[in-house]
Design an enzyme around this catalytic site. Structure first.
Site: not given
Ligand code: BES
Ligand code: ZN
Length: 466
Positions: A293, A305, A337-338, A366
């Site tokens: 992303h 990230d 994605e975020e 990611d």
């Molecule tokens: N890259 C993150 C997720 C992540 C965090 C993976 C730490 C591995 C280690 C991703 O961009 C993110 O922040 N995802 C959201 C959830 C999404 C469904 C909106 C999150 O984890 O809050």
């Molecule tokens: Zn991410």
């Protein structure tokens, strides 16, 4: 969607330059080897690309293989066999260092997508923009404070679709918020307090706005606060409070004038976002997808990230393009994605069932440039395959088993029945903060992840007769 079907049928038009652009910029950090000697030894030299119509010949320039750092002022061409950490880091610099924070709908986000598109076009991929709608609303911090007669803070919650706004005014009680409740009351420019019930929240807010109110507080009709929605964008800031706080506020109002300060600061996205989809047709049926992303949270520049994942994805695309890879390679920079994996959800949703079945593997990159620990998650067969591949490269990843294992774009593929692998690293102390800077992203770690992705995809390709 037409693009994937077209590529599967072998009729995709290929855009982009016919020969690869050799980056001439000096590496962002003193150059170290793209892969460990073990990694390079494990990667077989690619056969001559005679059967792939879109294959780009490797550069005729000398290829650096040194493991020690050459003079940092010398421009170095990356080898076609392995992912270059320095190259991936250069992409991170561009995305997170120069463009900065890339939240959905931002100009920087669009510029990041355009950068990815131009890089993949230069590598000979057919590049397509894939638009999709996003609606998102987040109460990113609303405040309600009584400023007189005595200061007090209330726990207000913005109603979904409340506009942003800041008001300091006298509070006026207006029953349930029916038109009659406003009759003869001095509400113009005031903050109106109404109770939940009988009318929709939208009707209460509209009636208050029609009477000239500046903002609305809706107190709950049951204990505690609630998550309310106006259904569609409203015209004045509207928040909810707990029943208990409503009772206190009414008691205060019965004793005299009350002034309050209300601030609503929602993050609203209601529009379109896009993925960038880059395709390189293969000679065999079957598709491998490499995804990362490109959006970030508003809070920071998203160096790890996920500029890191995009940088590595570009490098993986470069290495695969220099090989006689048998399957169609689709490299996707996902948007939005975020705020809920919108881009990857859209990507899988627009595929036909047949196209979904063509996906042999999706590899999601990611947060791959910070953190000592290499982590894997996703479909069991791909995780197992990646563990073996990692072993061949002298790496020993651990499995990610907590909620983070589902917190990125591979989850959309798995939910749609397509096998997917998540490669990430932990820990990142700067996750979702202003400190998630390009400077903390380490070329060596990017190279490790990129070469693991290439090894995994190489193994999948070898099964298909690479
Ligand atoms: N890259 C993150 C997720 C992540 C965090 C993976 C730490 C591995 C280690 C991703 O961009 C993110 O922040 N995802 C959201 C959830 C999404 C469904 C909106 C999150 O984890 O809050
Ligand atoms: Zn991410």
């Amino acid at each position: 969607m037409a693009y994937l079907l077209a590529t599967l049928l072998g009729v995709a038009a290929i855009s982009g330059a016919s020969c690869r652009t050799i980056p001439t910029d000096p590496p962002a950090a003193p150059t170290t080897s793209a892969a460990s000697p073990a990694a390079q030894a494990a990667i077989l030299p690619s056969p001559t690309a005679t059967t792939v119509p879109t294959a780009t010949p490797p550069p005729p320039t000398p290829v650096p293989t040194a493991t020690s750092a050459p003079a940092p002022t010398v421009a170095v061409s990356p080898t076609p066999q392995a992912v270059s950490g320095a190259e991936a880091r250069r992409h991170v610099e561009r995305l997170a260092g120069e463009l900065g924070s890339r939240p959905v709908g931002s100009t920087a986000g669009d510029a990041a997508a355009a950068y990815f598109a131009s890089q993949l076009g230069s590598l000979g991929y057919a590049v397509e923009e894939q638009r999709f709608p996003v609606t998102y609303y987040d109460d990113s911090g609303s405040q309600l404070a009584i400023t007189g007669p005595r200061p007090a803070t209330l726990a207000a919650r913005a109603m979904r679709y409340s506009p942003a706004g800041e008001v300091t005014a006298v509070v006026v009680e207006a029953g349930l918020g029916r038109p009659a409740d406003f009759a003869g009351k001095p509400v113009r420019g005031k903050i109106v307090l109404v109770q939940r019930g009988e009318l929709t929240l939208r009707e209460k807010a509209d009636n208050a706005a029609a009477a000239g109110a500046a903002a609305v507080i809706v107190s709950n009709s049951e204990p505690g606060n609630f998550a309310g929605t106006l259904g569609q964008p409203g015209s004045i800031p509207t928040v909810s409070i707990a029943q208990e706080e409503g009772t206190q506020l009414r008691r205060l109002l019965s004793q005299g004038e009350v002034t309050a300060h209300l601030r609503v600061r929602p993050l609203t996205v209601d529009g379109t976002a896009h993925n960038v989809v880059a395709t390189r047709p293969g000679r065999l049926p079957g598709v491998v997808v490499v995804g990362a992303h490109y959006d970030s949270v508003p809070a920071g520049p998203g160096g790890n990230d996920n500029a890191s994942g995009v940088g590595v994805a570009i490098e993986v695309a470069r290495v695969l393009a220099a090989r006689d890879y048998p399957y169609t390679v689709v490299v996707v920079a996902f948007g939005a994605e975020e705020i809920g994996l919108f881009g990857s959800k859209h990507f899988v949703a627009q595929l036909s069932a047949e196209e979904r079945q063509q996906i042999i593997a999706m590899v999601n990159l990611d947060m791959v440039g910070v953190g000592e620990n290499l982590r894997l998650a996703g479909s069991e067969e791909l995780v197992a395959l990646a563990e073996k591949a990692a072993g061949r490269l002298g790496l020993s990843p651990a499995r990610l088993t907590d909620a983070r294992a589902q917190a990125s774009d591979h989850a959309s593929f798995i939910a749609a029945g397509a096998p997917a692998l998540f490669i990430t690293r932990t820990p990142d102390p700067n996750y979702h903060t202003p400190e998630d800077k390009a400077a903390f992203v380490q070329p060596q770690l990017l190279a490790e992840v990129g070469n693991l992705a290439v090894e995994v995809l190489g193994e999948i390709g070898a099964r298909g007769g690479q």
